[in-house]
Design a protein around this motif. Structure first.
Motif, short mmCIF file in Angstrom:
data_model
loop_
_atom_site.label_atom_id
_atom_site.label_comp_id
_atom_site.label_asym_id
_atom_site.label_seq_id
_atom_site.Cartn_x
_atom_site.Cartn_y
_atom_site.Cartn_z
N THR A 49 -1.73 22.44 -1.22
CA THR A 49 -2.86 23.31 -1.52
C THR A 49 -4.14 22.46 -1.53
OG1 THR A 49 -2.74 22.96 -3.90
CG2 THR A 49 -1.40 24.77 -2.99
N ALA A 50 -5.28 23.11 -1.47
CA ALA A 50 -6.55 22.40 -1.51
C ALA A 50 -6.68 21.59 -2.80
CB ALA A 50 -7.71 23.38 -1.37
N SER A 51 -6.22 22.17 -3.92
CA SER A 51 -6.32 21.45 -5.20
C SER A 51 -5.38 20.24 -5.23
CB SER A 51 -6.06 22.38 -6.38
OG SER A 51 -4.75 22.88 -6.35
N GLN A 52 -4.21 20.34 -4.60
CA GLN A 52 -3.31 19.20 -4.53
C GLN A 52 -3.91 18.07 -3.68
OE1 GLN A 52 0.15 21.41 -3.08
NE2 GLN A 52 1.28 20.91 -4.97
N LYS A 53 -4.54 18.45 -2.57
CA LYS A 53 -5.19 17.44 -1.72
C LYS A 53 -6.33 16.76 -2.47
CE LYS A 53 -4.29 19.45 2.81
NZ LYS A 53 -4.88 20.09 3.98
N CYS A 74 0.83 -1.20 0.00
CA CYS A 74 0.00 0.00 0.00
C CYS A 74 0.87 1.25 0.00
CB CYS A 74 -0.91 0.02 1.24
SG CYS A 74 -2.12 -1.30 1.32
N ILE A 75 1.91 1.23 0.80
CA ILE A 75 2.82 2.37 0.86
C ILE A 75 3.43 2.63 -0.52
CG2 ILE A 75 5.03 3.18 1.79
CD1 ILE A 75 4.26 1.70 4.42
N LEU A 76 3.84 1.57 -1.21
CA LEU A 76 4.42 1.72 -2.55
C LEU A 76 3.42 2.32 -3.55
CD1 LEU A 76 6.49 -1.57 -2.91
CD2 LEU A 76 7.36 0.75 -2.60
N VAL A 77 2.19 1.83 -3.49
CA VAL A 77 1.15 2.33 -4.40
C VAL A 77 0.89 3.81 -4.14
CG1 VAL A 77 -1.30 2.15 -4.99
CG2 VAL A 77 0.08 0.08 -4.77
N VAL A 78 0.77 4.19 -2.88
CA VAL A 78 0.54 5.59 -2.53
C VAL A 78 1.73 6.44 -2.97
CG1 VAL A 78 0.26 7.20 -0.60
CG2 VAL A 78 -1.10 5.09 -0.68
N GLN A 79 2.93 5.94 -2.75
CA GLN A 79 4.12 6.67 -3.16
C GLN A 79 4.14 6.90 -4.68
OE1 GLN A 79 7.77 4.87 -1.86
NE2 GLN A 79 9.04 6.48 -2.73
N GLN A 80 3.76 5.88 -5.44
CA GLN A 80 3.71 6.02 -6.90
C GLN A 80 2.72 7.10 -7.32
OE1 GLN A 80 2.85 2.01 -8.11
NE2 GLN A 80 5.00 1.41 -8.15
N GLU A 81 1.57 7.14 -6.66
CA GLU A 81 0.56 8.16 -6.99
C GLU A 81 1.05 9.55 -6.63
OE1 GLU A 81 -2.34 7.81 -8.80
OE2 GLU A 81 -1.39 5.86 -9.12
N ILE A 82 1.73 9.67 -5.51
CA ILE A 82 2.28 10.97 -5.11
C ILE A 82 3.31 11.44 -6.14
CG2 ILE A 82 3.81 12.07 -3.39
CD1 ILE A 82 2.28 10.38 -1.27
N LEU A 116 1.72 12.56 -9.37
CA LEU A 116 1.14 13.91 -9.24
C LEU A 116 2.22 14.98 -9.05
CD1 LEU A 116 -1.86 13.02 -6.91
CD2 LEU A 116 -1.99 13.67 -9.32
N GLN A 117 3.47 14.56 -9.10
CA GLN A 117 4.63 15.45 -8.94
C GLN A 117 4.63 16.16 -7.60
OE1 GLN A 117 4.50 17.80 -12.55
NE2 GLN A 117 5.60 16.22 -13.67
N LEU A 118 4.23 15.41 -6.57
CA LEU A 118 4.31 15.91 -5.21
C LEU A 118 5.52 15.24 -4.56
CD1 LEU A 118 0.54 15.54 -4.23
CD2 LEU A 118 1.72 17.62 -4.96
N THR A 119 6.00 15.82 -3.48
CA THR A 119 7.16 15.25 -2.81
C THR A 119 6.82 15.00 -1.34
OG1 THR A 119 8.61 16.51 -4.27
CG2 THR A 119 9.61 15.56 -2.30
N ALA A 120 6.77 13.74 -1.00
CA ALA A 120 6.51 13.36 0.38
C ALA A 120 7.84 13.16 1.09
CB ALA A 120 5.69 12.09 0.45
N LYS A 121 7.92 13.64 2.32
CA LYS A 121 9.14 13.43 3.11
C LYS A 121 9.19 11.99 3.60
CE LYS A 121 11.64 15.00 7.13
NZ LYS A 121 11.62 15.78 8.35
N THR A 122 8.07 11.50 4.14
CA THR A 122 8.00 10.14 4.67
C THR A 122 6.60 9.59 4.42
OG1 THR A 122 9.43 10.85 6.49
CG2 THR A 122 8.37 8.72 6.73
N ILE A 123 6.54 8.30 4.12
CA ILE A 123 5.26 7.62 3.98
C ILE A 123 5.31 6.37 4.84
CG2 ILE A 123 3.62 6.52 2.40
CD1 ILE A 123 4.95 8.11 0.12
N LYS A 124 4.34 6.23 5.73
CA LYS A 124 4.25 5.02 6.53
C LYS A 124 2.80 4.61 6.63
CE LYS A 124 4.45 6.83 11.15
NZ LYS A 124 5.20 7.02 12.37
#
Length: 187
Positions: free
Chosen positions: A44-48, A14-22, A25-33
């Motif tokens: 931003t609201a539109s990014q969310k 699940c973490i990998l799938v979410v990371q791929q979607e992030i 969308l060209q977003l940068t997550a610091k950490t995903i757990k």
């Protein structure tokens, strides 16, 4: 820093799938757990909205309200303890949850029961039984080793709890081996 909570994010895949979607969308997550995404700066609201729209068809959902966040954090903490920390639990579940979530256990228990219609203890037992099923199917450990790994006081206690939940003894379950396991988000 901003933290987003994600419902149904219960395993490393699940973490990998979410990371791929992030990343898509060209977003940068610091950490995903499990159940959580940490961003350096607020979205931003539109990014969310875009992130939620990308995750929803995959079975995930961003969580907004406080109670749902608490419930998801409880579930993810239990899943992590049972499925990824074999034999590492040296404290009571209530102490671990209180420390991890920063709330009194009575509050956590009441919120969980109110929203989920079951107790934290029953949810924990259900997760442990799913882990026992998984380990029985792998057929690499004895029942005694499984009991030790999941912090059961004895093989007899594990067997009794297993039978109470599944209607089968662990040895009978091992014999039939038809897929009696549930996905973690459906436990």
């Amino acid at each position: 820093m901003e933290t987003l909570f994600v419902k149904n994010m219960v395993c490393n895949r699940c973490i990998l799938v979410v990371q791929q979607e992030i990343e898509r969308l060209q977003l940068t997550a610091k950490t995903i757990k499990l159940g959580e995404i940490y961003f350096e700066s607020p979205l931003t609201a539109s990014q969310k909205t875009a992130l939620n729209n990308a995750l929803t068809p995959l079975g995930f959902e961003l969580i907004d309200d406080k109670k749902s966040k608490v419930i998801e954090k409880i579930k993810n903490t239990i899943i992590d303890l049972v499925h990824y920390q074999d034999g590492e639990i040296k404290h009571n579940l209530s102490d671990i949850l209180s420390r991890e979530l920063g709330h009194d256990y009575n509050y956590l228990s009441n919120v969980f029961s109110e929203v989920e219609g079951t107790t934290i203890e029953k949810y924990h037992i259900a997760q442990k039984i799913e882990r026992v099923k998984e380990l029985l199917v792998y057929d690499e450990l004895s029942l005694s080793e499984i009991a030790y790994r999941l912090n059961y006081s004895s093989v007899a206690y594990l067997s009794n709890q297993f039978k109470k939940v599944t209607g089968l003894t662990p040895s009978h379950f091992k014999q039939i081996k038809e897929d009696k396991r549930k996905p973690l988000d459906q436990v």
